[in-house]
Design a protein around this motif. Structure first.
Motif, PDB file in Angstrom:
ATOM      1  N   UNK A   1       0.841  -1.187   0.000  1.00  0.00           N
ATOM      2  CA  UNK A   1       0.000   0.000   0.000  1.00  0.00           C
ATOM      3  C   UNK A   1       0.877   1.239   0.000  1.00  0.00           C
ATOM      4  N   UNK A   2       0.246   2.449  -0.204  1.00  0.00           N
ATOM      5  CA  UNK A   2       1.004   3.694  -0.235  1.00  0.00           C
ATOM      6  C   UNK A   2       1.176   4.274   1.149  1.00  0.00           C
ATOM      7  N   UNK A   3       1.293   5.600   1.185  1.00  0.00           N
ATOM      8  CA  UNK A   3       1.488   6.279   2.461  1.00  0.00           C
ATOM      9  C   UNK A   3       0.220   6.166   3.310  1.00  0.00           C
ATOM     10  N   UNK A   4       0.372   6.116   4.624  1.00  0.00           N
ATOM     11  CA  UNK A   4      -0.810   6.042   5.480  1.00  0.00           C
ATOM     12  C   UNK A   4      -1.594   7.349   5.445  1.00  0.00           C
ATOM     13  N   UNK A   5      -2.879   7.242   5.700  1.00  0.00           N
ATOM     14  CA  UNK A   5      -3.718   8.427   5.830  1.00  0.00           C
ATOM     15  C   UNK A   5      -3.443   9.059   7.193  1.00  0.00           C
ATOM     16  N   UNK A   6      -3.137  10.365   7.201  1.00  0.00           N
ATOM     17  CA  UNK A   6      -2.841  11.071   8.447  1.00  0.00           C
ATOM     18  C   UNK A   6      -3.858  12.190   8.619  1.00  0.00           C
ATOM     19  N   UNK A 289      -3.950   3.016  13.217  1.00  0.00           N
ATOM     20  CA  UNK A 289      -4.609   1.825  12.683  1.00  0.00           C
ATOM     21  C   UNK A 289      -3.630   1.093  11.778  1.00  0.00           C
ATOM     22  N   UNK A 290      -3.380  -0.171  12.106  1.00  0.00           N
ATOM     23  CA  UNK A 290      -2.481  -0.984  11.306  1.00  0.00           C
ATOM     24  C   UNK A 290      -3.250  -1.722  10.221  1.00  0.00           C
ATOM     25  N   UNK A 291      -2.539  -2.213   9.243  1.00  0.00           N
ATOM     26  CA  UNK A 291      -3.196  -2.888   8.128  1.00  0.00           C
ATOM     27  C   UNK A 291      -3.813  -4.218   8.542  1.00  0.00           C
ATOM     28  N   UNK A 292      -3.344  -4.776   9.661  1.00  0.00           N
ATOM     29  CA  UNK A 292      -3.835  -6.098  10.063  1.00  0.00           C
ATOM     30  C   UNK A 292      -4.605  -6.074  11.372  1.00  0.00           C
ATOM     31  N   UNK A 293      -5.192  -4.916  11.718  1.00  0.00           N
ATOM     32  CA  UNK A 293      -5.918  -4.890  12.975  1.00  0.00           C
ATOM     33  C   UNK A 293      -6.657  -3.590  13.206  1.00  0.00           C
ATOM     34  N   UNK A 294      -7.296  -3.460  14.373  1.00  0.00           N
ATOM     35  CA  UNK A 294      -8.059  -2.261  14.707  1.00  0.00           C
ATOM     36  C   UNK A 294      -7.147  -1.116  15.137  1.00  0.00           C
ATOM     37  N   UNK A 295      -7.761   0.040  15.350  1.00  0.00           N
ATOM     38  CA  UNK A 295      -7.012   1.212  15.804  1.00  0.00           C
ATOM     39  C   UNK A 295      -6.459   0.979  17.205  1.00  0.00           C
ATOM     40  N   UNK A 296      -5.235   1.442  17.425  1.00  0.00           N
ATOM     41  CA  UNK A 296      -4.585   1.312  18.725  1.00  0.00           C
ATOM     42  C   UNK A 296      -4.227   2.697  19.256  1.00  0.00           C
ATOM     43  N   UNK A 297      -4.581   2.970  20.510  1.00  0.00           N
ATOM     44  CA  UNK A 297      -4.156   4.248  21.079  1.00  0.00           C
ATOM     45  C   UNK A 297      -2.648   4.249  21.335  1.00  0.00           C
ATOM     46  N   UNK A 298      -2.018   5.393  21.095  1.00  0.00           N
ATOM     47  CA  UNK A 298      -0.586   5.557  21.348  1.00  0.00           C
ATOM     48  C   UNK A 298      -0.437   6.565  22.488  1.00  0.00           C
ATOM     49  N   UNK A 299      -0.033   6.132  23.682  1.00  0.00           N
ATOM     50  CA  UNK A 299       0.150   7.072  24.785  1.00  0.00           C
ATOM     51  C   UNK A 299       1.186   8.133  24.416  1.00  0.00           C
ATOM     52  N   UNK A 300       0.840   9.385  24.696  1.00  0.00           N
ATOM     53  CA  UNK A 300       1.708  10.502  24.358  1.00  0.00           C
ATOM     54  C   UNK A 300       2.228  11.150  25.640  1.00  0.00           C
ATOM     55  N   UNK A 301       3.533  11.383  25.709  1.00  0.00           N
ATOM     56  CA  UNK A 301       4.164  11.969  26.891  1.00  0.00           C
ATOM     57  C   UNK A 301       4.747  13.329  26.540  1.00  0.00           C
ATOM     58  N   UNK A 302       4.576  14.279  27.454  1.00  0.00           N
ATOM     59  CA  UNK A 302       5.187  15.596  27.284  1.00  0.00           C
ATOM     60  C   UNK A 302       6.677  15.466  27.588  1.00  0.00           C
ATOM     61  N   UNK A 303       7.514  15.473  26.539  1.00  0.00           N
ATOM     62  CA  UNK A 303       8.940  15.206  26.769  1.00  0.00           C
ATOM     63  C   UNK A 303       9.859  16.388  26.500  1.00  0.00           C
ATOM     64  N   UNK A 304       9.309  17.518  26.031  1.00  0.00           N
ATOM     65  CA  UNK A 304      10.155  18.689  25.782  1.00  0.00           C
ATOM     66  C   UNK A 304       9.346  19.964  26.018  1.00  0.00           C
ATOM     67  N   UNK A 332      -1.940   1.951   8.371  1.00  0.00           N
ATOM     68  CA  UNK A 332      -3.001   2.368   7.461  1.00  0.00           C
ATOM     69  C   UNK A 332      -3.434   3.788   7.713  1.00  0.00           C
ATOM     70  N   UNK A 333      -3.554   4.192   9.010  1.00  0.00           N
ATOM     71  CA  UNK A 333      -4.076   5.517   9.323  1.00  0.00           C
ATOM     72  C   UNK A 333      -3.563   5.974  10.689  1.00  0.00           C
ATOM     73  N   UNK A 334      -3.359   7.277  10.795  1.00  0.00           N
ATOM     74  CA  UNK A 334      -2.987   7.911  12.060  1.00  0.00           C
ATOM     75  C   UNK A 334      -3.927   9.098  12.269  1.00  0.00           C
ATOM     76  N   UNK A 335      -4.582   9.118  13.410  1.00  0.00           N
ATOM     77  CA  UNK A 335      -5.523  10.184  13.735  1.00  0.00           C
ATOM     78  C   UNK A 335      -5.105  10.811  15.069  1.00  0.00           C
TER      79      UNK A 335
END
Length: 338
Positions: A1-6, A289-304, A332-335
């Motif tokens: 596939x091409x670039x992920x949808x952002x 969202x990966x090509x082989x599964x559902x959306x996964x939350x990515x914990x975000x940390x204030x690092x700077x 596949x996608x990043x939201x």
């Protein structure tokens, strides 16, 4: 596939990095960078102009070997704690100011330096002394003005040496010995000021520490023959993720800041003491969202946290990462944002 949808639903800058960790595992690393204006009422408001992620970094000068970072390259795959950095100047508080205490407090983090006007070493009656500091109006708070630098004055080039904690500074002497007119640093630790020629205090500052300076470089691990034979191109087994923190000593938090901490600074504005609170917004919600599964939350940390009193501006960076199976094509996608 091409670039992920952002899809960026936040009012801030979203950048997606595809990197690898110390074990060469592929990662997707979302970074959200938010720029705020420091209000005179003690609060922060979202800036109309959002500053983009600085992938290449920016030096104070034009020659890399002689310059410190104004802004580090914002490409770490992780930081294990929050870096706090102040980019600006020390401002005299009187017409005859020759020395000044400059202090920064962010939450429980505190740091103070002593800023002095220009001084040089000179010799008289066989003794080496320093001139008294001259008056100043403002001095940049950069590592070029702190203790350090190179000594290349010895005839034998094998005896040339530098202060490895700050190769771009001033005042360091090695085998070259005394030379009339050596400039002393403008920025010192008030707890350990230079008292005599040959003193080698720890460099003092509020800015970014370059990755090849000590003690930061030591945290990168051991690149020896055993590493070449058994580990290369991976990072050494004794690589420490603390190497990726780039703030000055004393300005790396013991963990991650919440982002609502009170900030106070003295000596960094011609208008007087600076006092405000970080904006206190929640970390941005990011899902991958990966090509082989559902959306996964990515914990975000204030690092700077980058504080710029001259521009009455503060920038916050949140970062997260997710291990991928093979690489960017897994995504596949990043939201970002609700």
């Amino acid at each position: 596939m091409g670039h992920p949808n952002i899809e960026n639903k936040t009012p801030f800058v979203l950048e997606t990095l595809f990197l690898v960790d110390e074990e060469f595992r592929p990662l997707v690393v979302p970074v959200v960078k938010a720029t705020f204006v420091i209000g005179r009422d003690g609060g922060c408001t979202r800036a109309d102009q959002q500053i983009p992620l600085n992938l290449g970094g920016q030096l104070w000068g034009e020659e890399p070997e002689k310059s410190s970072y104004k802004y580090e390259p914002e490409v770490a795959f992780v930081k294990p704690a929050t870096d706090v950095v102040l980019v600006g100047h020390a401002y005299a508080d009187r017409a005859d100011t020759k020395e000044l205490r400059v202090a920064l407090r962010v939450g429980s983090l505190t740091k103070e330096v002593l800023v002095l006007g220009e001084r040089i070493w000179f010799k008289t009656l066989g003794s080496i002394s320093m001139t008294k500091p001259v008056r100043f109006e403002k001095i940049p708070l950069i590592y070029e003005r702190a203790f350090g630098g190179w000594d290349r004055d010895h005839a034998d080039t094998r005896k040339h040496a530098c202060e490895q904690r700050n190769p771009v500074g001033t005042g360091f002497r090695g085998a070259g010995g005394f030379v009339e007119g050596i400039r002393l640093p403008n920025i010192e630790d008030p707890r350990a000021p230079i008292k005599g020629f040959g003193d080698r205090p720890a460099p003092a500052g509020f800015g970014f520490v370059s990755p090849h300076w000590q003690p930061r470089v030591a945290l990168a691990g051991t690149f020896d023959e055993a590493w070449k034979k058994d580990r290369s191109p991976l990072l050494p087994k004794n690589f420490d993720r603390k190497h990726l923190n780039a703030a000055s000593p004393g300005l790396i938090a013991p963990g991650y800041l919440r982002g609502d901490e009170k900030v106070a600074a003295v000596g960094v504005s011609p208008e007087g003491p600076l006092s405000f609170s970080l904006p206190g917004i929640a970390p941005p919600a990011v899902q991958v969202t990966l090509t082989d599964g559902p959306a996964k939350p990515v914990p975000m940390a204030l690092d700077t946290v980058i504080i710029e009193p001259d521009d009455r501006r503060v920038m916050l960076l949140w970062r997260g990462n997710l291990v991928l199976r093979t690489g960017p094509h897994d995504v596949r996608e990043i939201v970002a944002g609700a």
